[in-house]
Design a protein around this motif. Structure first.
Motif, PDB file in Angstrom:
ATOM      1  N   ILE A  32       0.839  -1.202   0.000  1.00 57.10           N
ATOM      2  CA  ILE A  32       0.000   0.000   0.000  1.00 57.10           C
ATOM      3  C   ILE A  32       0.880   1.260   0.000  1.00 57.10           C
ATOM      4  O   ILE A  32       0.619   2.216  -0.736  1.00 57.10           O
ATOM      5  N   ASP A  33       1.911   1.247   0.830  1.00 56.64           N
ATOM      6  CA  ASP A  33       2.829   2.401   0.867  1.00 56.64           C
ATOM      7  C   ASP A  33       3.447   2.645  -0.513  1.00 56.64           C
ATOM      8  O   ASP A  33       3.566   3.778  -0.970  1.00 56.64           O
ATOM      9  N   HIS A  34       3.877   1.563  -1.135  1.00 58.17           N
ATOM     10  CA  HIS A  34       4.498   1.645  -2.449  1.00 58.17           C
ATOM     11  C   HIS A  34       3.513   2.266  -3.454  1.00 58.17           C
ATOM     12  O   HIS A  34       3.827   3.230  -4.149  1.00 58.17           O
ATOM     13  N   LEU A  35       2.279   1.726  -3.447  1.00 61.58           N
ATOM     14  CA  LEU A  35       1.258   2.215  -4.380  1.00 61.58           C
ATOM     15  C   LEU A  35       0.941   3.685  -4.126  1.00 61.58           C
ATOM     16  O   LEU A  35       0.958   4.511  -5.049  1.00 61.58           O
ATOM     17  N   PHE A  36       0.673   4.014  -2.880  1.00 63.95           N
ATOM     18  CA  PHE A  36       0.296   5.391  -2.555  1.00 63.95           C
ATOM     19  C   PHE A  36       1.448   6.351  -2.856  1.00 63.95           C
ATOM     20  O   PHE A  36       1.238   7.473  -3.322  1.00 63.95           O
ATOM     21  N   GLY A  37       2.679   5.900  -2.602  1.00 69.86           N
ATOM     22  CA  GLY A  37       3.843   6.752  -2.874  1.00 69.86           C
ATOM     23  C   GLY A  37       3.948   7.087  -4.353  1.00 69.86           C
ATOM     24  O   GLY A  37       4.148   8.251  -4.738  1.00 69.86           O
ATOM     25  N   GLU A  38       3.769   6.078  -5.185  1.00 71.93           N
ATOM     26  CA  GLU A  38       3.884   6.312  -6.628  1.00 71.93           C
ATOM     27  C   GLU A  38       2.721   7.163  -7.132  1.00 71.93           C
ATOM     28  O   GLU A  38       2.886   8.007  -8.018  1.00 71.93           O
ATOM     29  N   LEU A  39       1.530   6.933  -6.571  1.00 73.18           N
ATOM     30  CA  LEU A  39       0.372   7.739  -6.981  1.00 73.18           C
ATOM     31  C   LEU A  39       0.564   9.191  -6.558  1.00 73.18           C
ATOM     32  O   LEU A  39       0.265  10.120  -7.318  1.00 73.18           O
ATOM     33  N   ASP A  40       1.080   9.349  -5.352  1.00 68.33           N
ATOM     34  CA  ASP A  40       1.311  10.686  -4.821  1.00 68.33           C
ATOM     35  C   ASP A  40       2.290  11.444  -5.716  1.00 68.33           C
ATOM     36  O   ASP A  40       2.081  12.610  -6.053  1.00 68.33           O
ATOM     37  N   ALA A  41       3.339  10.760  -6.120  1.00 66.77           N
ATOM     38  CA  ALA A  41       4.380  11.392  -6.935  1.00 66.77           C
ATOM     39  C   ALA A  41       3.812  11.853  -8.278  1.00 66.77           C
ATOM     40  O   ALA A  41       4.403  12.677  -8.963  1.00 66.77           O
ATOM     41  N   ARG A  42       2.652  11.306  -8.623  1.00 66.07           N
ATOM     42  CA  ARG A  42       2.048  11.668  -9.911  1.00 66.07           C
ATOM     43  C   ARG A  42       0.811  12.545  -9.732  1.00 66.07           C
ATOM     44  O   ARG A  42       0.046  12.745 -10.678  1.00 66.07           O
TER      45      ARG A  42
END
Lengths: 256, 256
Positions: free
Chosen positions: A200-210
């Motif tokens: 979840i952290d990985h997913l949210f981090g990448e989404l956040d960066a975009r």
């Protein structure tokens, strides 16, 4: 040796595997002690506390738990719900009323059956109980695989913490005493929550960066909705690894 | 008039027919009040007391019953168990352990089913609860048609009076509402398969464009595993839309 003998007298030794009860930010030591007694009455002993208001150890909890002190002695303390659930593969949240969260809603008997199947497979399971007044927050319920709703009188619903523990523990003992019903459940063994959280952290981090989480005031709801959808899948360790590979693939550029 | 309105707010009016709970020589007012609350939580309100130690009315009972005061106001006091049971056609006695009395022994669920049948026929029914420490005497148990035994941990059996009332009341409500409880049903309505397939196509297409499916002979298994994980989530239409947004976000470059 003395301790061992004492535990045996406390009725908590040689108990069968059972779910952990996780009390989130309990306020009164008396309620923690009463919850410990309620658990042990029905053969449960794994108690976890997330940020108990009055710290730990708690003399009021010990006094109230008299006879169930083995539960209190074995209580584990955590600084966050995430840590408390790190090793859990199946999590249920007790709520006063079902919320609109697209989670399955189980009555205590169905919840106990669901727990029984997983415990028999050797999976660590947890049941969440909220604060005395405020209960569980939505983002905490969103970490659960399903919700337990105790069918109280709608015009007088005032179960306290220990009473809610008592009902769930009672149904657990009933389910544990029945022959487990093996059918009806798929074979997928869910990943430990810690693995899931890293995904979840990985997913949210990448989404956040975009810039996905927009507008900012919707972030919380957007995150919760995504979390619930993925939680409901009951992802295995292998699937969590696969999905992390999927994120990596999606976030790199297209091949020439 | 005021009283009537108050009763309604107390959640005890317009309740369905239910068994009476009979407390035999209860000692502490607090326990009587807690029993009243436990009852009302599950839709019961007919409380009878046989020779309460501290007389009646009892301020401690009223204080503890706060919110369930309609139960306390309607409590009936009797000078003997015989009088308390005079109008009852079916009586169950709760005991810590079954005694050699040749009475049928029911667990709380079976007891509730038995009560339900009689209540539906219009019969007055009662459940007996004994003194805080001494319980029911044998000659009192002998007035019952059957015994209710709550299956507690044999090495730690310490249910108090209100907890015993809570378990029996809970099972009563379950039996009484057998058809009524709406839970057990997943609230999430899965998306039509066509929507789901468009999401899967979108995902696989983007993964393919990035060389994710490698080596080629593993493609089939990789696709199937991903599909199974997402299928198990039972995604709603909204969630499918959300996940397509997630893919779009992940596949665009990071924000500057």
């Amino acid at each position: 040796m003395v301790r061992e003998r004492r535990s045996r007298r406390d009725g908590a030794s040689a108990l069968r595997p059972a779910p952990a009860f996780v009390l989130v930010e309990p306020q009164l030591g008396e309620n923690i002690g009463a919850a410990a007694r309620a658990m042990l009455n029905f053969g449960l002993s794994a108690l976890r506390l997330v940020n108990p208001r009055d710290g730990w150890p708690n003399p009021a909890a010990e006094a109230m738990a008299s006879g169930a002190s083995a539960v209190i002695e074995g209580t584990r303390i955590f600084g966050s719900l995430e840590e408390a659930l790190a090793d859990c593969r199946y999590v249920l949240a007790t709520t006063a009323r079902p919320r609109e969260m697209l989670l399955p809603v189980l009555d205590p008997a169905a919840a106990a059956d669901a727990l029984k199947i997983r415990i028999e497979r050797g999976e660590t399971c947890a049941v969440l109980f909220g604060r005395e007044r405020a209960g569980l927050y939505n983002e905490e319920v969103a970490r659960a695989d399903a919700v337990i709703s105790i069918p109280v009188n709608p015009s007088f619903a005032s179960l306290n913490l220990a009473q809610a523990c008592l009902i769930v523990a009672y149904e657990w003992a009933r389910a544990d005493g029945r022959e487990a019903f093996a059918g009806g459940l798929d074979e997928a063994v869910p990943a430990p929550r810690a693995d899931f959280e890293r995904f979840i952290d990985h997913l949210f981090g990448e989404l956040d960066a975009r810039g996905y989480f927009f507008p900012p005031e919707k972030r919380e709801v957007m995150e919760r909705n995504l979390r619930v959808a993925f939680t409901r899948a009951g992802l295995t360790e292998g699937e969590v690894r696969t999905l992390r590979g999927v994120i990596k693939a999606l976030t790199r550029g297209r091949k020439k």
